[in-house]
Design an enzyme around this catalytic site. Sequence first.
Site, PDB file in Angstrom:
ATOM      1  N   SER A 142      -2.827   9.886 -20.810  1.00 39.99           N
ATOM      2  CA  SER A 142      -3.832  10.517 -20.722  1.00 39.99           C
ATOM      3  C   SER A 142      -4.249  10.805 -19.746  1.00 39.99           C
ATOM      4  O   SER A 142      -4.758  10.951 -18.803  1.00 39.99           O
ATOM      5  CB  SER A 142      -4.539  10.504 -21.638  1.00 39.99           C
ATOM      6  OG  SER A 142      -5.474  11.298 -21.813  1.00 39.99           O
ATOM      7  N   TYR A 155     -13.374   6.154 -23.839  1.00 42.09           N
ATOM      8  CA  TYR A 155     -12.092   6.063 -24.016  1.00 42.09           C
ATOM      9  C   TYR A 155     -11.006   6.819 -22.519  1.00 42.09           C
ATOM     10  O   TYR A 155      -9.932   6.711 -21.854  1.00 42.09           O
ATOM     11  CB  TYR A 155     -11.453   7.905 -24.571  1.00 42.09           C
ATOM     12  CG  TYR A 155     -10.426   8.491 -24.289  1.00 42.09           C
ATOM     13  CD1 TYR A 155      -9.562   8.118 -25.484  1.00 42.09           C
ATOM     14  CD2 TYR A 155      -9.788   9.518 -24.084  1.00 42.09           C
ATOM     15  CE1 TYR A 155      -8.224   8.185 -25.751  1.00 42.09           C
ATOM     16  CE2 TYR A 155      -8.124   9.652 -24.130  1.00 42.09           C
ATOM     17  CZ  TYR A 155      -7.827   9.175 -24.992  1.00 42.09           C
ATOM     18  OH  TYR A 155      -6.319  10.042 -25.638  1.00 42.09           O
TER      19      TYR A 155
END
Length: 260
Positions: A142, A155
């Site tokens: 990501s 995350y």
Amino acid sequence: MNLNGKHYLITGASRGLGKAVALKCAEAGCKALTLWSRNMELLEELSRNEAFENIDVFCQAIDVSDSEALVEAFKEAETNGPFDGLVNCAGYGKPCPFEKVTPEIFAKTMDTNFKAVFFLSQLMFKHLKTDKREGCVINVGSVSGKTPDRTLSVYSPSKAAVIALTQVMSKELAPYKIRVNCVCPGAMDTDMFHKDTIGAFSEMFSVSEEQLLRSTINAIPLKRLVKPEEAAELIVYLLSDKASAITGQSINIDCGLEFH
């Protein structure tokens, strides 16, 4: 981008990016696909798509964060092999303020986003090494793994770990002609983004989902979300021989998005 005769294992394949990757792999000529997801009903529905008419599709319901289940599922999957590689699409992550992160949230995020990628990639490497096959592993990271933002205290580190792992694996597996790369999407038009990201922020800040989505898109230079099919095409390219000189890379596909 020719994947004729190839067989790949794709996790998180029932929806979003994983589903798009499965369809693009089929279009590129794969002879077989093994599709993993927690939702067998959605997998079986996908397997009936006309794109899979001429290829073998093997569906398995599994929660990749369960290490023991991961090993057993891979043993079962090997009976349908051999494999030519792996695409680690399964992911989890809801925004959560640092002070409110619980051990359960921490474990679920890290186990799904990093531990599963680590140990499934290890299993695939052993499989390819035993068969003396060249191969390819694609991890999904990501942009937030490179530029963390508020509320992503678990995350972002989980995706940063995937990016680092990609680089380590690429060096260790290169002697076996196994390439390893990472694709790092930005805000992507998936259920996970709308439900887990926009939905969570809406609840957290008491702002409507529509307003949050508009402000997010407005902050993106190209003024739109990434389409799963676009990221899937990049992944298929990296799997193909056209990318035979590319390994150890973490490539953003984010419409110019930068976290602030």
